[in-house]
Design a protein around this motif. Structure first.
Motif, mmCIF file in Angstrom:
data_model
loop_
_atom_site.group_PDB
_atom_site.id
_atom_site.type_symbol
_atom_site.label_atom_id
_atom_site.label_comp_id
_atom_site.label_asym_id
_atom_site.label_seq_id
_atom_site.Cartn_x
_atom_site.Cartn_y
_atom_site.Cartn_z
ATOM 1 N N LEU A 13 -0.384 36.206 -28.169
ATOM 2 C CA LEU A 13 0.131 37.062 -29.230
ATOM 3 C C LEU A 13 -0.039 36.531 -30.579
ATOM 4 O O LEU A 13 -0.524 37.141 -31.433
ATOM 5 C CB LEU A 13 1.608 37.433 -28.902
ATOM 6 N N TYR A 14 0.494 35.485 -31.016
ATOM 7 C CA TYR A 14 0.603 34.667 -32.184
ATOM 8 C C TYR A 14 -0.907 34.480 -32.582
ATOM 9 O O TYR A 14 -0.947 34.595 -33.854
ATOM 10 C CB TYR A 14 1.278 33.627 -32.000
ATOM 11 N N LYS A 15 -1.880 34.113 -31.766
ATOM 12 C CA LYS A 15 -3.016 33.854 -32.055
ATOM 13 C C LYS A 15 -3.847 35.234 -32.529
ATOM 14 O O LYS A 15 -4.538 35.116 -33.662
ATOM 15 C CB LYS A 15 -3.889 33.103 -30.923
ATOM 16 N N VAL B 13 12.312 36.130 -43.118
ATOM 17 C CA VAL B 13 13.671 36.778 -43.432
ATOM 18 C C VAL B 13 13.926 37.204 -42.114
ATOM 19 O O VAL B 13 13.353 37.711 -41.035
ATOM 20 C CB VAL B 13 13.234 38.150 -43.997
ATOM 21 N N GLU B 14 15.408 36.985 -41.760
ATOM 22 C CA GLU B 14 16.132 37.087 -40.298
ATOM 23 C C GLU B 14 17.471 37.223 -40.648
ATOM 24 O O GLU B 14 17.972 36.751 -41.686
ATOM 25 C CB GLU B 14 15.713 35.754 -39.731
ATOM 26 N N ILE B 15 18.302 38.043 -39.675
ATOM 27 C CA ILE B 15 19.605 38.165 -39.853
ATOM 28 C C ILE B 15 20.482 37.182 -39.360
ATOM 29 O O ILE B 15 21.782 37.144 -39.584
ATOM 30 C CB ILE B 15 19.860 39.648 -39.331
ATOM 31 N N ASP C 64 19.085 37.382 -44.213
ATOM 32 C CA ASP C 64 19.884 38.841 -44.688
ATOM 33 C C ASP C 64 19.110 39.618 -43.825
ATOM 34 O O ASP C 64 18.101 39.689 -43.057
ATOM 35 C CB ASP C 64 19.108 38.794 -46.138
ATOM 36 N N ASP C 65 19.771 40.972 -43.940
ATOM 37 C CA ASP C 65 19.155 42.122 -43.069
ATOM 38 C C ASP C 65 17.739 42.347 -43.823
ATOM 39 O O ASP C 65 17.694 42.405 -44.947
ATOM 40 C CB ASP C 65 20.363 43.295 -43.605
ATOM 41 N N ALA C 66 16.861 42.883 -43.101
ATOM 42 C CA ALA C 66 15.742 43.319 -43.405
ATOM 43 C C ALA C 66 15.361 44.035 -44.620
ATOM 44 O O ALA C 66 15.026 44.236 -45.605
ATOM 45 C CB ALA C 66 14.667 43.580 -42.328
ATOM 46 N N SER C 67 16.331 45.194 -44.739
ATOM 47 C CA SER C 67 16.221 46.002 -45.522
ATOM 48 C C SER C 67 16.796 45.483 -46.864
ATOM 49 O O SER C 67 16.100 45.561 -48.065
ATOM 50 C CB SER C 67 17.008 47.317 -45.162
HETATM 51 N N1 SAH Z 1 9.313 36.942 -35.038
HETATM 52 C C1 SAH Z 1 10.487 36.110 -33.864
HETATM 53 C C2 SAH Z 1 11.461 37.094 -33.722
HETATM 54 C C3 SAH Z 1 11.304 38.372 -33.119
HETATM 55 S S1 SAH Z 1 12.526 39.335 -32.261
HETATM 56 C C4 SAH Z 1 9.544 35.705 -32.885
HETATM 57 O O1 SAH Z 1 8.374 36.030 -32.559
HETATM 58 O O2 SAH Z 1 10.270 34.932 -32.209
HETATM 59 C C5 SAH Z 1 13.289 40.203 -33.757
HETATM 60 C C6 SAH Z 1 14.148 39.461 -34.718
HETATM 61 O O3 SAH Z 1 14.650 40.374 -35.563
HETATM 62 C C7 SAH Z 1 15.463 38.768 -34.137
HETATM 63 O O4 SAH Z 1 15.418 37.298 -34.236
HETATM 64 C C8 SAH Z 1 16.816 39.458 -34.620
HETATM 65 O O5 SAH Z 1 17.770 38.696 -34.580
HETATM 66 C C9 SAH Z 1 16.011 39.606 -35.925
HETATM 67 N N2 SAH Z 1 16.835 41.126 -36.533
HETATM 68 C C10 SAH Z 1 17.402 42.123 -35.887
HETATM 69 N N3 SAH Z 1 17.662 43.002 -36.663
HETATM 70 C C11 SAH Z 1 17.518 42.565 -37.939
HETATM 71 C C12 SAH Z 1 17.614 43.060 -39.255
HETATM 72 N N4 SAH Z 1 18.263 44.259 -39.389
HETATM 73 N N5 SAH Z 1 17.322 42.366 -40.191
HETATM 74 C C13 SAH Z 1 16.552 40.963 -39.984
HETATM 75 N N6 SAH Z 1 16.577 40.671 -38.912
HETATM 76 C C14 SAH Z 1 16.840 41.323 -37.695
#
Ligand code: SAH
Length: 454
Positions: free
Chosen positions: A293-295, A333-335, A360-363
């Protein structure tokens, strides 16, 4: 509906639903049958009739589909986790590829056809994570396993075919600890008792294992006994932790963990990089599939030197860090705070200097980055099942990246979001389905969107 409960009918299964049930029509009336395969001709026994459909169960297979195989799991009819356990893997792959293409087209108006579906060799033993409910059966015996389809009744099973084989002896060891010590089991109805779930994780490429007990409390009796039993069972156990969950909830994990023994994290190696993972951080459950997937995501990102990458919903930083060698800068970015801590450590662990991470929250983060004038060339989005919120999509589109790589475990929310991105000037160029969850109904997708205005 003319069909009635307890009717026995002859039914040909024509399709599979996105929930993995077989679907057939009896005089135009829709009948769903679990464990059925498209092409099967069945004698079905009707067990439920609602306004628009009926539910049947297989009485007899009159003529099996050419794709039908014999399930190699004793509990697959009761469990429901493996909707595809009765179908050849080739047929499963083609169903999944077709599903992703159809949903993107129907909901998202995406005409791009999926490329060849990516998959791993072995469809069993791939899951590096297990969340196992613990309960008592009617006779008061301790059971560990999984919830029976659509219920909260636990079916006793220590060796799910999907999970890594190292987990079974550990599950049995925890059971032994529970039986031989004064340990109570959590009861959902009374909200009393201690042990709720066993949560296991294993780094496929390091062998390191984390054992976590999810408890309705903040301690456990005879801690040392548990540690001794576990470390004697498997010397690769590197971390033993408690997760505190005192809430009346179906959510498995609480937000506090206490390390009982060993490290707070386990390590794994993915795409040649080392990653540290905390119990609360998201980490993909199929490590071999993740590399595929990542590749593919990296190919779609098409990063060139000097370009900036924004990795939204970055978890422990894995996707962004796997692309860092191609970018000038990556911003994640991650919550979840623990995941961001992991991401920062992971950058350091791999000597990656061009990465920074925002908790932070994505939005909120998207709006902040936009107001700071950050101009990513590429944005990776990898949200939870429900997809991105409207304001995340709006803020990302306003940043005006050249390319967006959207990774999703739910093709329907991906399709919906693609339609919104199209209004904002982004067209799908390529899409791939990745079978990250063989034998289950789930399928991952990755799509490349490109800006169609300059
Ligand atoms: N890209 C990563 C994680 C994907 S899973 C990987 O491949 O491993 C989705 C991620 O979004 C989770 O880590 C979850 O904690 C985060 N997440 C959920 N709601 C979110 C929000 N509102 N804002 C930011 N991150 C959020």
């Amino acid at each position: 509906m003319t069909l009635k409960k307890n009717d026995d009918i002859r039914l040909e299964i024509t399709t599979l639903t996105n929930q993995g049930s077989g679907l057939g029509r009896y005089n135009e009336e829709v009948v769903f049958v679990d464990s059925a395969v498209p092409g099967d001709v069945l004698e079905a026994h009707i067990i439920k009739v609602s306004k628009n459909y009926a539910i049947g169960k297989i009485n007899k297979i009159i003529k099996p589909s050419k794709d039908r195989i014999v399930s190699d799991c004793d509990v697959s009819t009761r469990c429901g986790g493996c909707a595809y356990r009765y179908m050849s893997y080739e047929a499963e792959l083609s169903e999944k590829k077709k599903y992703v293409g159809d949903v993107l087209q129907r909901i998202g108006g995406v005409d791009t056809k999926p490329e060849e579906i990516l998959h791993i060799e072995n469809q069993n033993g791939y899951r590096n994570k297990a969340l196992i409910p613990v309960g008592l059966d009617e006779k008061g015996n301790v059971v560990t396993g999984f919830y029976s389809r659509k219920t909260h009744r636990i079916i006793d099973c220590d060796d799910c075919r999907l999970q890594m084989e190292e987990f079974s002896p550990i599950i049995r060891a925890v059971k032994r600890y529970i039986l031989e010590n004064p340990v109570t089991i959590y009861d959902e109805k009374t909200h009393k008792g201690l042990i709720r779930h066993i949560y296991l994780r294993r780094g496929r490429n390091t062998g390191e294992i984390m054992v976590c007990l999810v408890v309705n409390g903040d301690n456990i009796p005879r801690k040392q006994t548990l540690i001794d039993i576990l470390t004697e069972t498997d010397s690769n156990i590197k971390s033993i932790v408690l997760n505190v969950n005192r809430e009346k909830t179906n959510v498995v994990l609480g937000d506090r963990t206490i390390t009982l023994w060993g490290s707070d994290t386990i390590k794994d190696i993915l795409c040649g990089l080392r990653f540290r993972i905390s119990p609360l951080s998201f980490y993909q459950v199929n490590p071999e599939g993740t590399e595929l997937l990542y590749k593919r995501a990296k190919d779609y990102a098409e990063l060139k030197d000097g370009e900036v990458l924004l990795d939204m919903y970055c978890g422990a930083g894995t996707i962004g860090l796997s692309m860092a060698d191609k970018a000038k800068e990556i911003v994640g970015v991650e919550i979840i705070p623990e995941a961001i801590e992991n991401a920062k450590e992971n950058a350091e662990l791999n000597g990656i200097k061009n990465a920074r991470f925002i908790c932070d929250d994505a939005s909120g983060a998207a709006k902040t980055l936009l107001s700071e004038g950050i101009k990513p060339d590429v944005v990776v989005l990898d949200p939870p099942r429900k997809g991105c919120s409207r304001d995340v999509i709006d803020a990302v589109a306003k940043m005006n990246p050249k390319r967006i790589v959207y990774v999703s475990c739910d093709a329907a929310s991906l399709a919906r979001d693609c339609a919104i991105f199209r209004e904002a000037g982004y067209e799908a160029e390529k899409v791939t389905a990745v079978d990250m969850f063989p034998r289950t109904v789930h399928v991952e997708s990755v799509i490349k969107l490109i800006r169609n205005t300059q």
